[in-house]
Design a protein around this motif. Structure first.
Motif: not given
Length: 412
Positions: A127, A130-131, A133
């Motif tokens: 997560a 893919v974001t 961050i």
């Protein structure tokens, strides 16, 4: 004195303290595995290893054992101490303490906890990647798929390609964690899986392969799913001794092949060189066959000749290893056992695996057999399970529960 004895007995037999100590230690070990798979470098990893050792040692001290079990624990801790003096690393001491601390911990319960924590950690890494961050979503480089003739002998530059990592640093790390979680999840919920679950896992495996391009992990995962599926839909096969004898033979073949590779790596490299330049390997059929296998496993055998000392080859093995063997890495896991930890600890680890296989046979646990065999095969070409990260190797918990008499194929 009597009050102290009563307090110790109550802590050991009536309080949740021993189990709490175990799960705190296990949680820390699993989180370290997750951090290692991410792009973050843990600056206090060594200190955390000491903390988890103390937690597992405290759990061990609050556990009842028979005198024969204490003798075995002391003997193995002695081997670990010798290894520590020879190598400067305390991996074996930590592993022995962890396995011994598994007594009284229900196997399936501990494996479920391991599955959920590891899955949550991996999903968090994905997560964040893919974001955007934290962590790279892909990696562009040459992955060693080109033939040695064009890269090593001729010197041509291998074409770089982009593969997805989803925050785990390398495509092989992503596919490896998928295999480990798949194998663990199937084992835990083996009796509850429906046909569409098997189909979903197969399709998911294909999807991971399309992202990572990792043929080894894809084939290992597919073979595991096929084997476990056979055990699920042909349950009578689980009770046949033939299946377990085959599992034993595959395990022994994995060890034998790895030792053979460590003995013959230089000859394999020379034969490939001769075959290219003189159209004749100038060696026997055995070496030629190893060379053909080596090409299929991306040159892992000849990779043992990549260092000045041919680290990993059998001449670099010793009874209890040495400090120089602690910092050189290669992919062949079984070779790494004997190279990094020494021949004597390596033999003891093989015997521990055989003891686990015997326990699996007595329980007629077909899914555990498939998991055991595929982990053995995977360790031939990858060293994921052979690590100072205890949380990577799920077999250690199975060994601990087996020695402690807690192993059960039907345990919930």
């Amino acid at each position: 004195m009597e009050k102290i004895k009563n307090l110790y007995r109550r802590l050991r037999e009536e309080s949740p303290v021993p189990r709490l100590l175990f799960y705190i230690g296990l949680t820390m070990e699993l989180l370290m595995v997750i951090v290692d798979k991410s792009n973050y470098t843990n600056p206090i990893e060594g200190y955390l290893f000491r903390v988890t050792f103390l937690l597992f040692f405290a759990k061990l001290a609050l556990t009842r054992y028979e005198w024969k079990e204490w003798a075995l624990i002391v003997l193995l801790e002695g081997v670990g101490f010798i290894s520590y003096r020879a190598t400067g690393e305390n991996d074996i001491i930590r592993i022995v303490t962890f396995v011994a601390a598994c007594r009284g911990i229900p196997l399936k319960q501990a494996l479920k906890y391991t599955f959920y924590v590891t899955l949550a950690g991996c999903l968090a890494i994905v997560a964040l990647s893919v974001t955007g961050i934290y962590g790279d979503i892909s990696l562009t480089q040459a992955y060693g798929r080109a033939p040695a003739e064009t890269t090593i002998y001729i010197g041509e530059q291998e074409v770089a390609e982009t593969r997805y990592t989803l925050g785990m640093g390398h495509p092989n790390a992503l596919s490896c964690m998928f295999f480990m979680l798949t194998a663990l999840g199937v084992y835990i919920w083996f009796d509850r899986l429906k046909w569409y679950t098997w189909l979903f896992l197969i399709l998911l495996n294909v999807g991971v392969y399309m992202l990572t391009g990792s043929k080894t992990s894809m084939l290992i995962t597919m073979t595991f799913l096929f084997g476990a599926g056979v055990m699920s839909f042909a349950k009578t096969f689980q009770k046949r001794s033939f299946a377990y004898v085959c599992g034993l033979l595959v395990f022994l073949l994995c060890i034998a092949f790895s030792v053979d590779a460590a003995v013959c790596a230089q000859r394999v490299k020379d034969a490939q060189w001769n075959e290219f330049f003189f159209v004749n390997p100038r060696d026997n059929d055995h070496i030629v066959a190893l060379g053909k296998i080596d090409r299929q496993i991306s040159g892992r055998i000849i990779s043992l000749t990549n260092s000045e000392n041919n680290d990993g080859m059998i001449q670099t093995w010793s009874a209890f290893s040495c400090e120089n063997n602690m910092n050189y890495y290669f992919d062949m896991g079984w070779v790494k056992v004997f190279y990094r930890y020494g021949v004597i600890p390596g033999i003891l680890y093989v015997l521990a695996n055989l003891a686990l296989l015997w326990r699996i046979y007595r329980k007629r646990d077909g899914c555990a057999l498939v998991l055991f065999v595929m982990f053995a095969v995977y360790t031939v070409v990858e060293a994921h399970l052979i690590s100072d990260y205890i949380g990577r190797n799920y077999l250690l918990m199975m060994m601990g529960c087996g020695v402690a008499g807690q192993y059960s194929a039907t345990e919930e």
